[in-house]
Design an enzyme around this catalytic site. Structure first.
Site, PDB file in Angstrom:
ATOM      1  CD  GLU A  78      34.570   7.857  97.423  1.00 60.13           C
ATOM      2  OE1 GLU A  78      35.580   8.243  97.837  1.00 60.13           O
ATOM      3  OE2 GLU A  78      34.207   7.850  95.929  1.00 60.13           O
ATOM      4  CG  ASP A  89      43.876  11.801  99.617  1.00 63.81           C
ATOM      5  OD1 ASP A  89      43.047  11.173  98.792  1.00 63.81           O
ATOM      6  OD2 ASP A  89      43.825  10.993 100.837  1.00 63.81           O
TER       7      ASP A  89
END
Length: 301
Positions: A78, A89
């Site tokens: 990724e 995040d």
């Protein structure tokens, strides 16, 4: 939104207009991601999916880090596109993204990382908030990504209901569409995602932001089973997996194990704010990747 991110987006928007004199056809190419997952499944092994942000700590260091992941056991990579407001995040990935943005990295450069991963033998995915792709130009992004050897796109903030333009472009260029589900997803939502996904469905092990955790609950296993029952061929689990023990546990039932913050952390010092010297960072990344790969690939043996 900071000035760095404005520059990151505006440089993409300036050349995002793509016109065709006639409609383009659709490819019948198989999913690169699903093919790799199936190859591993045929050997009774889950996939190790590793995440790092592009351009962190800088472009060249970043490309070496992606290559290190593949050489030491990551099957699918990724590649994160840095974003100034990464709402999903945790602090480690946020810090890494801001370092990349402060270094002036641009979206067009990510295709160098895609080529690096592909040449090393890994399957390259890009993980991005949708606004970056939209501003770059969906058709243009799909074309450039495909030309670089990319496999597909993970879109944490894009749901299938609103993804018509991306679904069409991905079908045209043979790119995978990875949508997210969570333990709170209804059966109806799981079915919608499963029917529109290509490659795999990303099962978030819990609600909340990414980050390392000391324990993984039993809810991801139930979510994987529910998502398969909804029609998904492959389901991979992420958010919170950070140790070989956790990777082995998740790998015993999931098609793939996704690790992000624990890998990013290897390139930062103890404060989590400063970058390690390249030689040390890559060595630490290689060792952690190896240990995780060994546990994940051996989860069912």
């Amino acid at each position: 939104m900071n000035d760095t991110h404005n520059t990151f987006e505006s440089s993409a928007a300036a050349t995002s207009d793509v016109r065709h004199t006639q409609p383009l056809g659709f490819t019948n190419a198989p999913s690169k991601t699903a093919t790799r997952l199936q190859e591993l499944a045929d050997n009774n092994s889950p996939a190790f999916i590793g995440y790092l942000p592009y351009g962190f700590p800088n472009k060249e260091y970043s490309l070496k880090a992606f290559e290190t992941l593949v050489k030491h056991g990551v099957d699918i990579v990724e590649i994160g596109l840095p974003y100034s407001d990464p709402v999903m995040d945790g602090p480690v990935i946020q810090a890494a993204s801001h370092i990349a943005l402060d270094n002036g990295e641009r979206i067009a450069g990510v295709f160098d990382a895609v080529e690096t991963v592909a040449k090393a033998g890994g399957v390259p995915l890009i993980m991005s908030y949708w606004n970056l792709i939209f501003r770059y130009g969906v058709e243009r992004f799909a074309r450039d990504f495909s030309n670089a050897g990319g496999a597909g796109l993970i879109t944490p903030d894009l749901i299938p209901d609103e993804a018509g333009e991306w679904i069409e472009a991905s079908e045209r260029y043979g790119l995978d569409r990875v949508f997210l589900v969570s333990p709170d997803s209804t059966a109806e939502r799981l079915a919608i995602v499963a029917n529109n996904a290509r490659g795999f469905v990303y099962a978030a092990s819990r609600m909340g932001v990414t980050g390392e955790r000391t324990t993984i609950s039993s809810s991801p296993e139930l979510l994987v089973e529910r998502t398969r029952q909804a029609g998904a061929d492959h389901v991979c689990v992420g958010i919170g997996v950070s140790t070989p023990e956790q990777g082995s546990k998740v790998g015993s039932y999931a098609d793939g194990v996704i690790v992000g913050s624990a890998l990013v952390h290897q390139l930062l010092d103890g404060t989590g704010r400063h970058v390690k010297p390249e030689e040390q960072g890559l060595a630490d990344l290689a060792q952690t990747t190896h240990d995780l790969a060994e546990a994940i690939h051996g989860a069912r043996g």
